[in-house]
Write a protein that holds these residues in place. Sequence first.
Motif, short mmCIF file in Angstrom:
data_model
loop_
_atom_site.label_atom_id
_atom_site.label_comp_id
_atom_site.label_asym_id
_atom_site.label_seq_id
_atom_site.Cartn_x
_atom_site.Cartn_y
_atom_site.Cartn_z
N ALA A 61 -7.99 6.21 -6.05
CA ALA A 61 -6.95 5.65 -6.92
C ALA A 61 -5.72 5.26 -6.10
O ALA A 61 -5.10 4.22 -6.36
CB ALA A 61 -6.57 6.64 -8.01
N ALA A 62 -5.38 6.08 -5.11
CA ALA A 62 -4.25 5.75 -4.23
C ALA A 62 -4.54 4.48 -3.45
O ALA A 62 -3.69 3.60 -3.34
CB ALA A 62 -3.95 6.91 -3.29
N ALA A 63 -5.76 4.35 -2.93
CA ALA A 63 -6.14 3.15 -2.18
C ALA A 63 -6.07 1.91 -3.06
O ALA A 63 -5.62 0.85 -2.62
CB ALA A 63 -7.55 3.31 -1.60
N THR A 64 -6.49 2.03 -4.31
CA THR A 64 -6.42 0.91 -5.25
C THR A 64 -4.97 0.51 -5.49
O THR A 64 -4.63 -0.68 -5.51
CB THR A 64 -7.11 1.29 -6.57
OG1 THR A 64 -8.48 1.61 -6.30
CG2 THR A 64 -7.03 0.16 -7.58
N ARG A 65 -4.10 1.49 -5.67
CA ARG A 65 -2.67 1.22 -5.88
C ARG A 65 -2.07 0.53 -4.66
O ARG A 65 -1.30 -0.41 -4.79
CB ARG A 65 -1.90 2.51 -6.15
CG ARG A 65 -2.18 3.15 -7.48
CD ARG A 65 -1.28 2.54 -8.56
NE ARG A 65 -1.34 3.32 -9.77
CZ ARG A 65 -0.28 3.71 -10.46
NH1 ARG A 65 0.93 3.39 -10.06
NH2 ARG A 65 -0.42 4.39 -11.56
N VAL A 66 -2.39 1.03 -3.46
CA VAL A 66 -1.85 0.44 -2.23
C VAL A 66 -2.33 -1.00 -2.09
O VAL A 66 -1.55 -1.91 -1.76
CB VAL A 66 -2.23 1.28 -0.99
CG1 VAL A 66 -1.89 0.55 0.30
CG2 VAL A 66 -1.52 2.63 -1.03
N ALA A 67 -3.60 -1.25 -2.35
CA ALA A 67 -4.14 -2.61 -2.28
C ALA A 67 -3.41 -3.54 -3.25
O ALA A 67 -3.09 -4.68 -2.91
CB ALA A 67 -5.64 -2.60 -2.57
N LYS A 68 -3.13 -3.04 -4.44
CA LYS A 68 -2.40 -3.83 -5.44
C LYS A 68 -0.98 -4.14 -4.95
O LYS A 68 -0.50 -5.27 -5.08
CB LYS A 68 -2.35 -3.08 -6.77
CG LYS A 68 -1.67 -3.83 -7.88
CD LYS A 68 -1.71 -3.01 -9.17
CE LYS A 68 -0.84 -3.66 -10.23
NZ LYS A 68 -0.65 -2.80 -11.40
N LEU A 69 -0.32 -3.13 -4.35
CA LEU A 69 1.04 -3.35 -3.81
C LEU A 69 1.02 -4.37 -2.67
O LEU A 69 1.94 -5.18 -2.53
CB LEU A 69 1.64 -2.03 -3.33
CG LEU A 69 1.98 -1.02 -4.44
CD1 LEU A 69 2.30 0.35 -3.84
CD2 LEU A 69 3.15 -1.53 -5.28
N GLU A 70 -0.04 -4.35 -1.86
CA GLU A 70 -0.18 -5.34 -0.79
C GLU A 70 -0.41 -6.74 -1.36
O GLU A 70 0.22 -7.71 -0.92
CB GLU A 70 -1.34 -4.95 0.13
CG GLU A 70 -1.07 -3.72 0.97
CD GLU A 70 -2.29 -3.22 1.71
OE1 GLU A 70 -2.10 -2.37 2.60
OE2 GLU A 70 -3.43 -3.64 1.41
N GLU A 71 -1.28 -6.85 -2.36
CA GLU A 71 -1.56 -8.15 -2.99
C GLU A 71 -0.32 -8.74 -3.64
O GLU A 71 -0.12 -9.95 -3.63
CB GLU A 71 -2.67 -8.00 -4.04
CG GLU A 71 -4.04 -7.76 -3.45
CD GLU A 71 -5.07 -7.37 -4.51
OE1 GLU A 71 -4.79 -7.50 -5.72
OE2 GLU A 71 -6.16 -6.91 -4.11
N ASN A 124 5.27 7.88 6.44
CA ASN A 124 4.08 8.00 7.29
C ASN A 124 3.01 7.05 6.80
O ASN A 124 2.22 7.40 5.92
CB ASN A 124 3.56 9.44 7.29
CG ASN A 124 2.33 9.61 8.14
OD1 ASN A 124 1.90 8.71 8.85
ND2 ASN A 124 1.71 10.78 8.06
N SER A 125 2.96 5.87 7.38
CA SER A 125 1.98 4.87 6.94
C SER A 125 0.59 5.13 7.52
O SER A 125 -0.35 4.43 7.19
CB SER A 125 2.46 3.47 7.30
OG SER A 125 2.56 3.34 8.70
N ARG A 126 0.47 6.14 8.37
CA ARG A 126 -0.82 6.44 8.99
C ARG A 126 -1.62 7.50 8.23
O ARG A 126 -2.73 7.83 8.62
CB ARG A 126 -0.61 6.90 10.43
CG ARG A 126 -0.11 5.77 11.32
CD ARG A 126 0.01 6.22 12.73
NE ARG A 126 -1.25 6.84 13.15
CZ ARG A 126 -1.74 6.77 14.36
NH1 ARG A 126 -1.10 6.14 15.29
NH2 ARG A 126 -2.86 7.36 14.66
N MET A 127 -1.06 8.04 7.18
CA MET A 127 -1.79 9.07 6.44
C MET A 127 -3.02 8.47 5.78
O MET A 127 -3.08 7.27 5.50
CB MET A 127 -0.89 9.75 5.40
CG MET A 127 -0.55 8.91 4.19
SD MET A 127 0.40 9.78 2.93
CE MET A 127 1.92 10.07 3.77
N THR A 128 -4.01 9.31 5.55
CA THR A 128 -5.22 8.85 4.87
C THR A 128 -4.91 8.64 3.39
O THR A 128 -3.93 9.17 2.86
CB THR A 128 -6.36 9.88 5.00
OG1 THR A 128 -6.01 11.06 4.28
CG2 THR A 128 -6.65 10.21 6.46
N MET A 129 -5.76 7.89 2.73
CA MET A 129 -5.58 7.65 1.30
C MET A 129 -5.75 8.96 0.52
O MET A 129 -5.10 9.17 -0.49
CB MET A 129 -6.53 6.58 0.79
CG MET A 129 -6.18 5.18 1.27
SD MET A 129 -4.55 4.64 0.72
CE MET A 129 -3.71 4.42 2.26
#
Length: 139
Positions: free
Chosen positions: A34-44, A16-21
């Motif tokens: 912290a989840a948002a930071t991890r996701v941003a790092k995975l995207e980068e 579910n990629s639509r869930m909130t952070m």
Amino acid sequence: MLDHTDLKIIQELTHNSRMTMKELGDKVHLTGQAAATRVAKLEEQGVVEGYTVKVNKKKIGYAVHAFITVMTQSTSHHPYLNFVETQTKHVENHYKISGEGCYMLECRFVSHEQLDQFLVDLNRHANYKLSIVINHQSK
């Protein structure tokens, strides 16, 4: 290197990629930030390349689901590849493979007549072996 939390984040986003952070953080035992930071790092890092919508093709009229193994007729694959590029309406996935053929197409069609015309056009560039999906079992 990905750790256990990164792998869990990827697993949750895959479902579910639509869930909130915040929701994601709760599932992987992190704060939303912290989840948002991890996701941003995975995207980068290019681990997460994007987000998509999964459409039920059958429900929008594409009832014929086919896998087509393609054997090109010559060593030049350009005519075939050019043909496939023009067929985005029907071709869902296009793989270069080893084994019996050169390529594998996963296609959807509104009707068997549409499939037949696609095969007539394809046969101008390559030989093929057709497999029709009878039933699909979701995970």
